[in-house]
Design a protein around this motif. Structure first.
Motif, PDB file in Angstrom:
ATOM      1  N   LYS A   6       0.500  -1.213  -0.137  1.00 15.48           N
ATOM      2  CA  LYS A   6      -0.194  -0.133   0.135  1.00 15.48           C
ATOM      3  C   LYS A   6       1.119   1.536   0.155  1.00 15.48           C
ATOM      4  N   LEU A   7       1.405   1.377   0.572  1.00 13.21           N
ATOM      5  CA  LEU A   7       3.016   2.236   0.871  1.00 13.21           C
ATOM      6  C   LEU A   7       3.063   2.746  -1.060  1.00 13.21           C
ATOM      7  N   LEU A   8       4.071   1.594  -1.183  1.00 12.15           N
ATOM      8  CA  LEU A   8       4.436   2.170  -2.864  1.00 12.15           C
ATOM      9  C   LEU A   8       3.421   2.116  -3.168  1.00 12.15           C
ATOM     10  N   LYS A   9       2.173   2.211  -3.725  1.00  9.65           N
ATOM     11  CA  LYS A   9       1.052   2.559  -4.240  1.00  9.65           C
ATOM     12  C   LYS A   9       0.232   4.060  -4.026  1.00  9.65           C
ATOM     13  N   ASP A  10       0.446   4.172  -2.718  1.00  9.73           N
ATOM     14  CA  ASP A  10       0.696   5.719  -2.000  1.00  9.73           C
ATOM     15  C   ASP A  10       1.794   6.512  -3.089  1.00  9.73           C
ATOM     16  N   LEU A  11       3.189   6.330  -3.007  1.00 12.56           N
ATOM     17  CA  LEU A  11       3.970   6.973  -3.392  1.00 12.56           C
ATOM     18  C   LEU A  11       3.918   6.924  -5.565  1.00 12.56           C
ATOM     19  N   SER A  12       3.206   5.857  -5.877  1.00 13.00           N
ATOM     20  CA  SER A  12       2.774   5.668  -7.208  1.00 13.00           C
ATOM     21  C   SER A  12       2.720   7.405  -6.876  1.00 13.00           C
ATOM     22  N   ALA A  13       1.144   6.955  -6.660  1.00 14.60           N
ATOM     23  CA  ALA A  13      -0.077   8.624  -6.849  1.00 14.60           C
ATOM     24  C   ALA A  13       0.428   9.160  -6.369  1.00 14.60           C
ATOM     25  N   LYS A  14       1.550   9.491  -5.664  1.00 14.69           N
ATOM     26  CA  LYS A  14       2.047  10.852  -5.493  1.00 14.69           C
ATOM     27  C   LYS A  14       2.893  10.994  -6.785  1.00 14.69           C
ATOM     28  N   VAL A  15       3.122  10.719  -7.027  1.00 13.88           N
ATOM     29  CA  VAL A  15       4.643  10.657  -8.489  1.00 13.88           C
ATOM     30  C   VAL A  15       3.853  11.348  -9.422  1.00 13.88           C
ATOM     31  N   VAL A  16       2.786  10.299  -9.516  1.00 18.01           N
ATOM     32  CA  VAL A  16       2.116  10.610 -10.555  1.00 18.01           C
ATOM     33  C   VAL A  16       1.176  11.923 -10.509  1.00 18.01           C
ATOM     34  N   ALA A  17       0.739  12.226  -9.470  1.00 15.99           N
ATOM     35  CA  ALA A  17       0.462  13.427  -9.116  1.00 15.99           C
ATOM     36  C   ALA A  17       1.349  14.633  -9.495  1.00 15.99           C
ATOM     37  N   GLU A  18       2.150  14.711  -8.678  1.00 10.79           N
ATOM     38  CA  GLU A  18       3.128  16.000  -9.577  1.00 10.79           C
ATOM     39  C   GLU A  18       3.643  16.019 -10.295  1.00 10.79           C
ATOM     40  N   GLY A  19       3.629  15.407 -11.345  1.00 11.81           N
ATOM     41  CA  GLY A  19       3.462  14.827 -12.782  1.00 11.81           C
ATOM     42  C   GLY A  19       2.596  15.200 -13.590  1.00 11.81           C
ATOM     43  N   GLU A  20       1.646  14.920 -12.646  1.00  9.45           N
ATOM     44  CA  GLU A  20       0.387  16.078 -13.386  1.00  9.45           C
ATOM     45  C   GLU A  20       0.633  17.615 -13.417  1.00  9.45           C
ATOM     46  N   GLU A  21       0.991  17.622 -12.230  1.00 11.05           N
ATOM     47  CA  GLU A  21       1.075  19.602 -11.855  1.00 11.05           C
ATOM     48  C   GLU A  21       1.922  19.734 -12.472  1.00 11.05           C
ATOM     49  N   GLU A  22       3.441  19.206 -12.533  1.00  8.74           N
ATOM     50  CA  GLU A  22       3.970  19.687 -13.623  1.00  8.74           C
ATOM     51  C   GLU A  22       4.640  19.637 -15.402  1.00  8.74           C
ATOM     52  N   SER A  23       3.042  18.840 -15.663  1.00  3.18           N
ATOM     53  CA  SER A  23       2.705  18.776 -17.194  1.00  3.18           C
ATOM     54  C   SER A  23       2.569  19.642 -17.560  1.00  3.18           C
ATOM     55  N   LYS A  24       1.436  20.127 -16.368  1.00  2.00           N
ATOM     56  CA  LYS A  24       0.682  21.355 -16.278  1.00  2.00           C
ATOM     57  C   LYS A  24       1.016  22.900 -16.176  1.00  2.00           C
ATOM     58  N   ALA A  25       2.245  23.086 -15.342  1.00  2.00           N
ATOM     59  CA  ALA A  25       2.575  24.081 -15.146  1.00  2.00           C
ATOM     60  C   ALA A  25       3.741  24.345 -16.671  1.00  2.00           C
TER      61      ALA A  25
END
Length: 659
Positions: free
Chosen positions: A1-20
């Protein structure tokens, strides 16, 4: 579960960076376009200012050369006028002295002739009674006249000889001479005096005529020089004013050129810096995306490895011992299992959430509890399998709906952002198009005005050329007529002067002869005499006419020279104005041509973006139909499904606890 949470966090950061990054890329595109437009505008303005400065420098050099030429002309004319004035003063003084001297000579001769004639008319013998003192006075007066007048040597000797012979005859002879002898001596003296008087009068007339001509020539020269100086001074002032205005215009253009050059340099540096920064950010974004993709890949591999290799160990470590310790005490009969908390919990969840799946699960659990042991199966394991199967199915449905929700949210947000970007871009393009179209229209109006002014200038120049031709033709005609009239008047004066001067000489000679015979013969019949008095008046009038003709000719020549100079000056100014306006037309035509090309390019870009916006609107409408038009919102479904899964997990936990 921790790895999945980490993966979701990385994906969210990627989406924010892509938008920026998308926002930054749009800023880069817009900034680069604006800077390129500013550079193009500044370059065009710089070229125009440089051309204006070169033209102004040439005009300043031309004005400087003209000013130097005019200053030299004014100085030369002033010096010539001064010299001519000094010469004229000397000539006037010399004329006054000569005129006074000749007037005195003529007066003296006239008085001498009058005295001698009166003495002769009294008595031929009375001449012998002339007092020696009177004769001495007469001799002294004649000596003064001879010395003062500009007589020739032969005339002086002749006159002195006659007088001395008269005086000698009076002194030497004892008796009275014959009357004829005195008459002969007296006639000879009077003839010589008359001849000298005529010569003196002719010389005085020539002197005065020369003075009139000299004065007239001086006045004409003076007027011509004054007119020339006035015209040159006016042209000099105009050239100085033109030079000052051109220098001021050049200084302003140089200041504008420095400002424009600085702005151009700043824009070019800003464009280079922006391009470098944008390229660096793009490269960093690509590296970040690659690194994030690699990180997600590693996390996914870790999750896959853990899920595939540790499930059994977890069950063995955390569940097997508890199940074995509780199996004998809890599961004693089918009635205990049927009445267990698990069945009740599932039924409660089914009623609470109105879930057919949960109700079906409760029924299947009851069926397994009742009939599962008859088939030799483990009812406990069967019930767990049913609950786990439903949990997995619900989780799969939740995952699918979450994926759909994420898809809808991402696509809706992306589409709305793209729609806003396109709308803003179209608005900016429209603004640029309006500005470029307004500037192009203004330039075209200015070109039309300049072309009209050029047409009017060419028409004015043509009219001025025609007028100059007519004026020059009138001058040529007037000059020819005045020269012809002047030639005729001078020829008439020559003829009249020659004729009447000969008649005067003949009359003098005849007068001398008749004077000797006057005492012996009666009066002779009247003979024809030349009308010397009337002729003298006519000659005087013709001399005035000659002077008027000469003055008019000089005036015509002066006016023609002034008109030609004014024509050449105006023609030169028109050429300069024409060249300036033609250059303005050239640069403005080039500028609005470039603007029209830019307008066409911007129009094409706007049409492309409007087409893209139409496609985005259609896609956005389909997204809203797919993602928004639902009887039950995703949030409510998610909340309900989460409660069902939590209840089932709780039932499973209870079941495992009972086991």
């Amino acid at each position: 579960k921790l790895l999945k949470d980490l993966s979701a966090k990385v994906v969210a950061e990627g989406e924010e960076e892509s938008k920026a990054f998308k926002e930054y890329a749009e800023w880069c595109k817009e900034t680069t376009t604006n800077l390129k437009f500013d550079i193009t505008t500044a370059t065009t303005a710089k070229e125009k200012l440089e051309a204006h400065i070169v033209e102004a420098s040439a005009d300043i050099e031309a004005c400087s050369a003209k000013i130097e030429e005019l200053a030299g002309s004014i100085s030369a004319s002033t010096s010539e006028q001064k010299n001519a004035t000094e010469i004229r003063k000397a000539e006037a003084a010399e004329f006054a002295a000569s005129d006074k001297e000749l007037v005195e000579v003529v007066d003296t001769l006239d008085r001498a002739i009058t005295i001698l004639s009166k003495e002769m008319q009294k008595n031929m013998t009375g001449f012998t009674q002339i007092d020696k003192s009177n004769m001495a006075s007469l001799m002294q007066s004649l000596s003064v006249v001879v010395d003062a007048a500009a007589f020739s040597g032969s005339d002086k000797q002749k006159l002195l000889a006659l007088v001395q012979s008269q005086q000698g005859s009076d002194d030497t002879e004892l008796g009275a001479p014959e009357p004829d002898a005195y008459a002969s001596h007296s006639s000879s003296i009077i003839d010589v005096l008359e001849d000298l008087k005529d010569k003196a009068e002719v010389e005085l007339s020539d002197l005065r005529k020369a003075e009139v001509n000299s004065k007239h020539n001086f006045e004409m020269l003076k007027q011509s020089l004054e007119d020339q100086i006035a015209a040159d001074t006016k042209d000099l002032d105009a050239e100085k004013s033109s030079k000052a205005a051109t220098e001021e215009s050049k200084a302003a253009a140089e200041g504008d050129l420095n400002t424009t050059t600085a702005e151009l340099t700043t824009s070019e540096e800003a464009l280079a810096s922006t391009t470098t920064n944008c390229e660096q950010v793009a490269a960093d974004s690509e590296a970040t995306v690659a690194a994030r993709t690699e990180e997600l890949k590693v996390i996914a591999e870790g999750i896959e490895v853990l899920e595939s290799s540790t499930t059994g160990g977890v069950e063995q470590t955390y569940s097997l011992l508890q199940l074995r310790s509780r199996a004998g005490s809890m599961l004693r009969s089918r009635a205990d299992l049927a009445n267990s908390e698990v069945v009740n919990l599932v039924k409660k969840l089914a009623r609470q959430h109105h879930s057919a799946a949960l109700a079906q699960l409760a029924s299947r659990i009851l069926a397994v509890v009742k009939y599962g042991s008859t088939a030799g199966e483990d009812p406990f394991a069967k019930v767990k399998g049913l609950i786990q199967e439903l949990i997995e199915r619900l989780q799969a449905e939740a995952s699918a709906e979450a994926t759909e929700k994420a898809f809808c949210d991402e696509e809706m947000a992306t589409t709305e952002q793209k729609k806003g970007e396109l709308t803003e871009s179209i608005s900016k393009l429209t603004t640029k198009l309006d500005q470029a179209a307004a500037r192009s229209s203004q330039l075209k109006e200015e070109v039309t005005v300049l072309q009209g002014e050029l047409s009017a200038l060419l028409k004015s120049q043509a009219e001025m050329d025609s007028m100059r031709g007519e004026t020059h033709a009138d001058y040529v005609k007037a000059k020819a007529e005045l020269e012809q009239g002047l030639t005729g008047v001078r020829k008439a004066l020559t003829v009249l002067r020659d004729y009447y001067s000969k008649k005067e000489e003949t009359a003098l000679m005849q007068s001398g002869v008749n004077l000797g015979a006057f005492m012996q013969q009666p009066a002779l019949p009247k003979k024809h005499k030349a009308a010397t008095g009337s002729a003298t008046s006519i000659i005087g009038i013709l001399e005035v006419v000659e002077s008027d003709f000469a003055g008019n000719l000089a005036k015509e020549e002066t006016q023609e020279a002034d008109a030609q100079e004014a024509y050449e000056k105006m023609t030169q100014e028109n050429k300069i104005v024409q060249a300036t306006k033609e250059q303005d037309v050239k640069y403005k035509t080039k500028e609005f041509g470039e603007l029209d090309a830019t307008i066409a390019e911007l129009t094409s870009d706007r049409q492309s973006q409007e087409t893209e916006l139409s496609a985005v609107d259609e896609y956005f409408a389909s997204l809203k139909e797919r993602c928004i038009a639902k009887p039950e919102t995703y949030e409510s479904r998610k909340e309900r499904r989460a409660a069902e899964i939590a209840g089932l997990k709780e039932a499973l936990s209870v079941l495992e606890g009972e086991a």
